[in-house]
Scaffold this motif. Structure first.
Motif, PDB file in Angstrom:
ATOM      1  N   ILE A 163      -6.899  26.871  76.297  1.00  0.00           N
ATOM      2  CA  ILE A 163      -7.875  27.944  76.072  1.00  0.00           C
ATOM      3  C   ILE A 163      -9.278  27.569  76.543  1.00  0.00           C
ATOM      4  CG2 ILE A 163      -6.648  29.006  74.141  1.00  0.00           C
ATOM      5  CD1 ILE A 163      -8.490  27.497  72.239  1.00  0.00           C
ATOM      6  N   GLY A 164      -9.490  26.305  76.939  1.00  0.00           N
ATOM      7  CA  GLY A 164     -10.818  25.935  77.417  1.00  0.00           C
ATOM      8  C   GLY A 164     -11.077  24.438  77.326  1.00  0.00           C
ATOM      9  N   ARG A 165     -12.364  24.085  77.345  1.00  0.00           N
ATOM     10  CA  ARG A 165     -12.759  22.675  77.218  1.00  0.00           C
ATOM     11  C   ARG A 165     -13.931  22.561  76.251  1.00  0.00           C
ATOM     12  NH1 ARG A 165     -10.551  18.956  80.238  1.00  0.00           N
ATOM     13  NH2 ARG A 165     -12.265  17.469  79.992  1.00  0.00           N
ATOM     14  N   ILE A 166     -14.025  21.398  75.633  1.00  0.00           N
ATOM     15  CA  ILE A 166     -15.138  21.127  74.731  1.00  0.00           C
ATOM     16  C   ILE A 166     -15.891  19.901  75.239  1.00  0.00           C
ATOM     17  CG2 ILE A 166     -13.665  19.762  73.172  1.00  0.00           C
ATOM     18  CD1 ILE A 166     -15.509  20.746  70.873  1.00  0.00           C
ATOM     19  N   ILE A 167     -17.200  20.004  75.214  1.00  0.00           N
ATOM     20  CA  ILE A 167     -18.069  18.915  75.660  1.00  0.00           C
ATOM     21  C   ILE A 167     -18.905  18.436  74.473  1.00  0.00           C
ATOM     22  CG2 ILE A 167     -19.951  18.258  77.210  1.00  0.00           C
ATOM     23  CD1 ILE A 167     -17.376  18.871  78.687  1.00  0.00           C
ATOM     24  N   ILE A 168     -18.844  17.150  74.195  1.00  0.00           N
ATOM     25  CA  ILE A 168     -19.657  16.540  73.132  1.00  0.00           C
ATOM     26  C   ILE A 168     -20.724  15.659  73.790  1.00  0.00           C
ATOM     27  CG2 ILE A 168     -19.669  15.100  71.063  1.00  0.00           C
ATOM     28  CD1 ILE A 168     -18.046  17.621  70.716  1.00  0.00           C
ATOM     29  N   THR A 169     -21.967  15.842  73.371  1.00  0.00           N
ATOM     30  CA  THR A 169     -23.079  15.084  73.953  1.00  0.00           C
ATOM     31  C   THR A 169     -23.786  14.288  72.858  1.00  0.00           C
ATOM     32  OG1 THR A 169     -23.386  16.832  75.589  1.00  0.00           O
ATOM     33  CG2 THR A 169     -25.175  15.266  75.336  1.00  0.00           C
ATOM     34  N   ARG A 170     -23.833  12.970  73.036  1.00  0.00           N
ATOM     35  CA  ARG A 170     -24.479  12.088  72.051  1.00  0.00           C
ATOM     36  C   ARG A 170     -25.579  11.272  72.734  1.00  0.00           C
ATOM     37  NH1 ARG A 170     -18.929  11.606  70.646  1.00  0.00           N
ATOM     38  NH2 ARG A 170     -18.524  12.395  68.536  1.00  0.00           N
ATOM     39  N   GLU A 171     -26.686  11.109  72.008  1.00  0.00           N
ATOM     40  CA  GLU A 171     -27.773  10.302  72.570  1.00  0.00           C
ATOM     41  C   GLU A 171     -27.315   8.849  72.649  1.00  0.00           C
ATOM     42  OE1 GLU A 171     -32.576   9.525  72.074  1.00  0.00           O
ATOM     43  OE2 GLU A 171     -31.538  10.895  70.711  1.00  0.00           O
TER      44      GLU A 171
END
Length: 371
Positions: free
Chosen positions: A354-362
């Motif tokens: 159904i899609g993609r998930i992007i996680i962004t961490r400093e």
């Protein structure tokens, strides 16, 4: 008359097939030649089923000759005469027999085709009427010419209320109906003459002010490719939208950046993106709506803040294309901060993409060269 002709055909078929079989032929062989099943051919030859005029002709010609002469043999058998008597002595009735045979079978064939079309129409109408989606059909003047019964459950509008209403005037005719978002999409599809999928459009209906729908707008085209109507489908996605809203609100203020790309299939370039407050701030689009952030706009704005933008753009495109698991990239921002970006595919409860998930961490704070 139809029953009599069928009886004559049956008698002639029995007589000639016996001879065909004696010469080494088989019903299976004939079925292959005619492109039908043996069971169907058998039922046609024994008179229990009707067939097309073309098939009757092919059977007659294969086993003996023209259909009228084939039927004449059947009449001879029925009346107790020698089957091939007409080959030895022509009857004055031959011309009449031939005419009757041809006219009768043309009538039979026409009725058969009419019945098949009628049955097919009922079959498809039954499918559409029992869909768990509302279906509207408009003509070239944008008037509604068909509405299935699910429209009542979805919007509290009976099909007969909708018939003959103009799509662009429907809000003025039906009280408590707010159709603006849909009308804008309808106009877009009508002008582009291309199918258009809409998702989570907000509609207000006589029975609900909280109504979100997804569906298709499919323009119907004439032979010269001009607009001649529209098929519209509506599926109630209110519950799904509510759940997604709750989910979105729960991750809006997470310390990590979260972006979700919705896709119909793996590798498809997304149109819109959900991005929480953190990731919008990182990419310089904090004031934009988190639900309807166009994917291309996200890239355009990110170019202003991401120092290694070209490398990141290449990573994102490859990430979407390959649909890989646990992909990683480090983006450097103009404010000297760096963030680790991790991408993963999303699937529903059935395992469908159904899609993609992007996680962004400093990750760390970059140091400038003069420090």
């Amino acid at each position: 008359m139809e029953n009599e002709i069928s009886e004559l055909f049956r008698l002639a078929s029995k007589y000639f097939f016996k001879k065909f079989k004696e010469s080494g032929g088989s019903q299976g062989q004939l079925a292959i030649e005619f492109g039908v099943t043996q069971a169907y051919l058998s039922s046609v030859m024994n008179g229990s089923r009707s067939a097309s005029f073309e098939l009757y002709n092919r059977i007659a010609n294969r086993l003996y000759g023209p259909l009228d002469k084939y039927l004449a043999v059947g009449r001879n058998i029925k009346e107790g005469r020698e089957p091939l008597a007409n080959d030895k002595e022509k009857s004055e009735a031959d011309g009449v027999e031939s005419l009757i045979a041809r006219l009768t079978y043309y009538v039979m064939d026409h009725r058969r085709i009419e019945k098949e079309i009628h049955d097919l129409k009922i079959f498809y109408e039954s499918i559409v009427e029992n869909l768990q989606s509302a279906v509207l059909v408009m003509d070239k003047e944008h008037k509604i010419i068909y509405a299935n019964k699910y429209l009542t459950k979805l919007a509290g509008i009976r099909p007969e209320q909708a018939i003959d209403l103009n799509t662009f005037d429907i809000e003025e005719t039906i009280p408590k109906l707010k159709f603006g978002e849909f009308i804008a999409k309808y106009k877009e599809a009508a002008e582009s003459l291309a199918p258009l999928f809409f998702e989570n459009l907000h509609l207000e209906t006589p029975i609900s002010s909280f109504n979100y729908n997804s569906g298709w707008l499919i323009p119907l085209l004439s032979e010269d490719k001009s607009f001649k109507g529209m098929i519209c489908t509506f599926r109630d996605t209110s519950n799904a939208h509510a759940l997604f809203s709750i989910l979105a609100q729960s991750i809006e203020y997470l310390p990590d950046g979260v972006a979700i790309f919705k896709q119909k299939s793996a590798g498809e370039f997304p149109v819109t993106t959900f991005a929480n407050k953190k990731i919008r701030k990182i990419l310089g689009v904090e004031d934009r709506d988190s639900f309807t952030l166009p994917f291309l706009d996200l890239f355009k704005e990110a170019k202003k803040t991401v120092v290694n933008f070209k490398e990141w753009e290449k990573f994102i495109k490859n990430d979407i294309k390959t649909n890989a698991v646990n992909t990683n990239f480090l983006i450097d921002l103009s404010n000297e901060k760096s963030f680790e970006v991790t991408g993963n595919p999303l699937a529903d409860q059935y395992g469908l993409h159904i899609g993609r998930i992007i996680i962004t961490r400093e990750k760390r704070q970059r140091r400038t060269e003069n420090k």
